[in-house]
Design an enzyme around this catalytic site. Sequence first.
Site, mmCIF file in Angstrom:
data_model
loop_
_atom_site.group_PDB
_atom_site.id
_atom_site.type_symbol
_atom_site.label_atom_id
_atom_site.label_comp_id
_atom_site.label_asym_id
_atom_site.label_seq_id
_atom_site.Cartn_x
_atom_site.Cartn_y
_atom_site.Cartn_z
ATOM 1 C CG HIS A 9 1.165 -12.534 -2.069
ATOM 2 N ND1 HIS A 9 1.076 -13.216 -0.881
ATOM 3 C CD2 HIS A 9 2.460 -12.588 -2.450
ATOM 4 C CE1 HIS A 9 2.273 -13.676 -0.556
ATOM 5 N NE2 HIS A 9 3.125 -13.305 -1.480
ATOM 6 C CG HIS A 57 -0.213 0.150 2.552
ATOM 7 N ND1 HIS A 57 -0.869 0.262 3.751
ATOM 8 C CD2 HIS A 57 1.112 0.199 2.863
ATOM 9 C CE1 HIS A 57 -0.006 0.366 4.737
ATOM 10 N NE2 HIS A 57 1.198 0.331 4.226
ATOM 11 C CD GLU A 61 1.398 -0.648 8.823
ATOM 12 O OE1 GLU A 61 0.395 -0.422 8.131
ATOM 13 O OE2 GLU A 61 2.122 0.245 9.316
ATOM 14 C CB CYS A 64 4.478 5.640 5.113
ATOM 15 S SG CYS A 64 5.389 4.604 6.259
ATOM 16 C CG HIS A 118 5.394 0.839 2.343
ATOM 17 N ND1 HIS A 118 4.740 1.998 1.944
ATOM 18 C CD2 HIS A 118 4.922 0.568 3.591
ATOM 19 C CE1 HIS A 118 3.934 2.409 2.903
ATOM 20 N NE2 HIS A 118 4.018 1.551 3.924
ATOM 21 C CG HIS A 124 3.496 -3.213 6.368
ATOM 22 N ND1 HIS A 124 4.540 -2.726 7.121
ATOM 23 C CD2 HIS A 124 2.933 -2.128 5.772
ATOM 24 C CE1 HIS A 124 4.611 -1.411 6.980
ATOM 25 N NE2 HIS A 124 3.642 -1.024 6.161
#
Length: 198
Positions: A68, A13, A136, A23, A28, A30
């Site tokens: 994914h 996201h 996260e 961010c 990126h 998680h």
Amino acid sequence: MIIRKLFKFENAHIVRNCTSDRCKRSIHGHSYKVELLLKASKLDHGQMVYDFGLLKGVIKDLYDSFDHAICFWQNDDQEYIKACQQFSARWISLPVSPSAEQFSRIFFYLAQQVLASTETQNGEGDVEVYSVIVHETDTGYAQSFLEDIQNEQMGILDLKQIIFSEQVQSEWENPQMFESLKNGVKFQNPIVDLQVKV
């Protein structure tokens, strides 16, 4: 009484408008852990709040949809959204930003909607979502409660504004599951043959 079920997935996201430059400007990912906490004041015939096996159905399919996948806020730049849809078969469009805080609200809301649309068959009581915790990272998580779901200042959640890509939908056990949920179709838990009189 409260029970907890853990779900895991990988997701990418961008969190627009946040303070951290990395961010808000770069895609990126998680490794998420989602804790779903259910509560009830009565146990079912198996003396459980809610059989964990039942959470391997619609709720698991919905949570697994995020694995994914790339999630984006529907208010984001239209070119970015088109690129996400063009270059990723697995994407989810959300009415809120895909932050950990909003993920915890979304997962709470999805589970809440599924439970409200499920006809139980084993004497379950007043089962409802107590809380959802979204990890996260190993060091940071967000936790939501019912009052957060109903808080319009945090963003209105509506099933009709959550859109799953065709690829995501094709991987569900029932590809029409989300449409059924949006249209108020009831899900039925299996009928249970009781071995011991209760």
